[in-house]
Write an enzyme that holds these catalytic residues in place. Structure first.
Site, mmCIF file in Angstrom:
data_model
loop_
_atom_site.group_PDB
_atom_site.id
_atom_site.type_symbol
_atom_site.label_atom_id
_atom_site.label_comp_id
_atom_site.label_asym_id
_atom_site.label_seq_id
_atom_site.Cartn_x
_atom_site.Cartn_y
_atom_site.Cartn_z
ATOM 1 C CB SER A 1 6.254 -0.622 76.072
ATOM 2 O OG SER A 1 6.460 0.689 76.527
ATOM 3 C CE LYS B 1 3.853 1.304 78.125
ATOM 4 N NZ LYS B 1 4.095 2.300 77.057
ATOM 5 C CE1 TYR C 1 4.430 1.947 82.433
ATOM 6 C CE2 TYR C 1 6.051 3.683 82.791
ATOM 7 C CZ TYR C 1 5.359 2.846 81.939
ATOM 8 O OH TYR C 1 5.605 2.899 80.588
ATOM 9 C CE1 TYR D 1 4.017 2.455 72.779
ATOM 10 C CE2 TYR D 1 5.974 1.814 71.574
ATOM 11 C CZ TYR D 1 5.228 1.810 72.724
ATOM 12 O OH TYR D 1 5.700 1.157 73.814
ATOM 13 C CB VAL E 1 12.370 1.796 74.764
ATOM 14 C CG1 VAL E 1 11.445 2.794 74.146
ATOM 15 C CG2 VAL E 1 12.196 1.705 76.240
HETATM 16 N N1 GLN Z 1 9.667 2.352 80.705
HETATM 17 C C1 GLN Z 1 9.509 2.997 79.411
HETATM 18 C C2 GLN Z 1 8.825 4.336 79.599
HETATM 19 O O1 GLN Z 1 7.921 4.427 80.363
HETATM 20 C C3 GLN Z 1 8.712 2.123 78.499
HETATM 21 C C4 GLN Z 1 8.524 2.753 77.139
HETATM 22 C C5 GLN Z 1 8.573 1.780 76.009
HETATM 23 O O2 GLN Z 1 9.048 0.654 76.102
HETATM 24 N N2 GLN Z 1 8.162 2.250 74.863
HETATM 25 O O3 GLN Z 1 9.197 5.308 78.987
#
Ligand code: GLN
Length: 306
Positions: free
Chosen positions: A62, A65, A187, A239, A257
């Site tokens: 993420s 993003k 993605y 988050y 993550v």
């Molecule tokens: N690729 C992960 C997902 O889409 C990214 C989520 C994350 O890093 N929080 O679930």
């Protein structure tokens, strides 16, 4: 004490105890070595200081993003992007199946619904092309060539049912167009780009430096764009842990993550930490600990640093 010594000590102080769990909804991430740990700082002069497993590579997840958001903003401008994705914190998990009730837009670009929508705004052909465009941007920011972790990519894609349902929801309201599985594949590929903490610190250093690369002096993003990205990171980057993070650490940040956290302190420096075990919100346990201690030791909280 010189910064490298301080960072090494900080790492040791935050290594004790464990707590947290490896992300296992992506099977390949459950194989990560939970003992890996690293920190890096990039000053606005482009000097990087690092300690721990500083060359160890992990998937960006993420943390891609905010940079996909930056690239979409650079391509389409603020108004066009705002028509597609909002800027309100969700207070929900990163993969929540949610839309703004009134506008039918994803709440913000840091949760998956908004990130999938943002991904579809990237230049390049659907599927791998958009991820490739983002990768090229990240390579410019880090100054080295990056690779996609094909094992993590395949592993996540095989079990991407939740992101597929998000994408179908987005397709249903017209937030994305075209082939839904292609968008999710793109993605997922964007999330599987491999970086180390030094790369992330360099990327953060550019955000901290009003969009100018400290290393090459190149202006990659204009100042208003960086302001937008940092604002969204501040309100939504961690988050449902965002409020707790802002009050305790006070550095605009984004987590992933795989265990990375990137922070950018405007006018001062970029910082990145890594350690794979996560708390319930999906943020690295030892990473949060390192950032909290760094912020406290150096008086970096944005509401405190004058
Ligand atoms: N690729 C992960 C997902 O889409 C990214 C989520 C994350 O890093 N929080 O679930």
């Amino acid at each position: 004490t010189p910064l490298p010594d301080y960072l090494a000590r900080l790492l040791a102080q935050c290594d004790s105890g464990d707590g947290g769990q490896l992300a296992d909804y992506i099977p390949e991430l459950a194989q990560a070595d939970p003992h890996k740990m690293a920190i890096a700082i990039c000053t606005t002069d482009g000097v990087v200081y690092a300690a721990g497993d500083t060359d160890y590579e992990f998937t960006i997840q993420s943390i891609s993003k905010p940079f996909a958001y930056a690239l979409a903003l650079r391509e389409h401008g603020l108004d066009a992007v705002l028509r597609k994705v909002g800027v309100e914190p969700s207070g929900e998990a990163f993969n929540e199946l949610s839309l703004d009730e009134r506008t039918e837009r994803p709440l913000n670009p840091m949760i998956n619904a908004g990130a999938i929508t943002t991904h579809a705004l990237l230049p390049g052909s659907p599927g791998a092309g958009r991820a490739q465009a983002l990768q090229a941007l990240l390579e410019r920011m880090t100054g080295r060539s990056l690779q996609v972790d094909e094992a993590v990519y395949n592993s996540e894609l095989e079990t991407a049912f939740r992101n597929l349902s998000l994408a179908y929801m987005l397709r249903n309201v017209g937030a994305v167009q075209g082939d839904v599985s292609e968008i999710v594949a793109g993605y997922t590929r964007q999330c599987a780009i491999k970086v180390n903490v030094q790369d992330l610190a360099r990327m953060a250093g550019i955000l901290a430096n009003q969009g100018r690369c400290p290393r090459t002096r190149e202006q990659l993003f204009d100042r208003k764009l960086v302001r937008q990205v940092l604002s969204v990171m501040t309100s939504c980057g961690m988050y449902n842990g965002a409020g707790d993070w802002l009050s305790r650490v006070g550095i605009p940040a984004k987590s992933g993550v795989a265990g990375g956290i990137l922070g950018a302190l405007p006018g001062q420096f970029g910082v990145a930490v890594f350690s794979p075990k996560l708390d319930e919100a999906g943020n690295s346990v030892r990473g949060v600990r390192m950032m909290e201690r760094l912020s406290g030791d150096m008086g970096l909280h944005v509401m405190e640093a004058l």
